[in-house]
Design an enzyme around this catalytic site. Structure first.
Site, PDB file in Angstrom:
ATOM      1  N   LYS A  45       0.763  -1.161  -0.045  1.00 40.53           N
ATOM      2  CA  LYS A  45      -0.076  -0.007   0.136  1.00 40.53           C
ATOM      3  C   LYS A  45       0.771   1.200  -0.136  1.00 40.53           C
ATOM      4  O   LYS A  45       0.354   2.164  -0.306  1.00 40.53           O
ATOM      5  CB  LYS A  45      -0.843   0.130   1.021  1.00 40.53           C
ATOM      6  CG  LYS A  45      -2.093  -1.033   1.128  1.00 40.53           C
ATOM      7  CD  LYS A  45      -3.144  -0.474   0.060  1.00 40.53           C
ATOM      8  CE  LYS A  45      -4.252  -1.501   0.105  1.00 40.53           C
ATOM      9  NZ  LYS A  45      -5.298  -1.156  -0.591  1.00 40.53           N
ATOM     10  N   SER A 290       1.015  -9.701  -0.666  1.00 41.98           N
ATOM     11  CA  SER A 290       0.637  -8.207  -0.559  1.00 41.98           C
ATOM     12  C   SER A 290       0.840  -7.586   0.680  1.00 41.98           C
ATOM     13  O   SER A 290       1.092  -6.306   0.963  1.00 41.98           O
ATOM     14  CB  SER A 290      -0.772  -8.132  -0.962  1.00 41.98           C
ATOM     15  OG  SER A 290      -1.770  -8.745  -0.033  1.00 41.98           O
TER      16      SER A 290
END
Length: 303
Positions: A45, A290
């Site tokens: 992110k 992720s």
């Protein structure tokens, strides 16, 4: 609707160089793991959040987040010296909530169905700029830089597996890869208990699942719905979606720990779960891990 293009992603790659780690591809049992858990905020992110703040240069920011985007935006805001407010849903893992506050952001906790409306209210009340977790071209372009790194490090890649929640990560990676190598397959992966993206693509329109359904999955970072912008990207670029069970997610977390010594939160392990399930094509496969921001108690239970 203008979709993110390769030029946007290349510009983002230049913009985020000061803070983003070019993460390695870790070989594990015939797979290549793109270990975004090694980013300084513990997830991919940081790419989209930093690119958005660096390109927009707002005087203050707000977002709604399941945790990882909130951490990334708080970090980016601190780097640029601007205030940041993060709205998270009840049930957000404490490890993520604590990290958001550690970067100097104000944390506001609301019922899951109110996270977006609460953030939008703060835009009006305080004059802050909304940096959404996925529904913004700058965020999508930042996430797409992962695709550029994969093509650089493994030009012979044949298949890339990407987690899907709101769709920003899959949108960016698929856009980057398909612009250069349309022959490479890009598949999204999501939990069976939060399979709104699979249903949306099958129906040809975005379909939202209410929080009561998506909050059943252990993968807390994959409970968001697609936006019209991310749906348009996925419909154009994605080759399909695979869903995985809760047991398969837990097994993948254990596999990553035991075989690669990589810590994966449930949302980050879904791609490995899909690869281990045998439901994806064989070939040179990259799976996106992720993030690794997992509650310690949950991790001990799983491992």
């Amino acid at each position: 609707m203008r979709l993110v293009e390769i030029a946007d992603i290349r510009a983002a790659a230049e913009r985020i160089t000061p803070v983003v780690v070019h993460t390695p591809l870790v070989p594990v049992d015939g797979l290549w793991i793109k270990a975004e858990s090694l980013q300084r905020v513990g997830s991919f992110k940081i790419r989209g959040a930093y690119n958005a703040v660096a390109s927009l240069r707002p005087s203050g920011v707000v977002t709604h987040s399941s945790g990882n985007h909130g951490q990334a935006l708080a970090y980016a805001a601190r780097e640029f010296g601007v205030p940041c407010v993060v709205v998270v849903p009840e049930g957000t893992p404490q490890v993520k909530a604590s990290a958001i506050e550690s970067y100097g952001a104000e944390l506001i906790v609301v019922p899951p169905e109110q996270r977006l409306s609460a953030a939008e209210k703060l835009v009006e009340e305080r004059g802050l700029t909304m940096i959404p977790p996925y529904d913004h071209p700058a965020v999508i372009a930042g996430q797409g830089t992962i695709g550029l790194e994969i093509l650089t490090d493994l030009p012979e890649v044949e298949l890339v597996l990407v987690p899907v929640s709101g769709g920003g990560l899959a949108s960016g990676i698929a856009a980057a890869i398909k612009a250069s190598r349309p022959d490479i397959r890009v598949l999204g992966v999501e939990p069976e208990l939060a399979a709104d993206a699979a249903e949306s693509l099958a129906a040809g329109r975005p379909i939202a699942w209410e929080p009561a359904r998506t909050f059943r999955t252990i993968a807390d970072g994959l409970r968001a719905d697609l936006s019209p912008l991310t749906f348009a990207h996925l419909r154009r670029h994605l080759d399909g979606i695979v869903t995985v069970s809760e047991d398969e997610i837990r097994q993948a977390m254990r596999h990553l720990f035991g075989s690669a010594r990589l810590v994966a939160e449930p949302s980050g392990a879904v791609t490995t779960a899909a690869a281990l399930s045998g439901r994806v094509p064989a070939g040179r496969t990259v799976v996106i891990l992720s993030g690794g921001n997992v509650d310690p108690d949950l991790y001990r239970q799983v491992i």
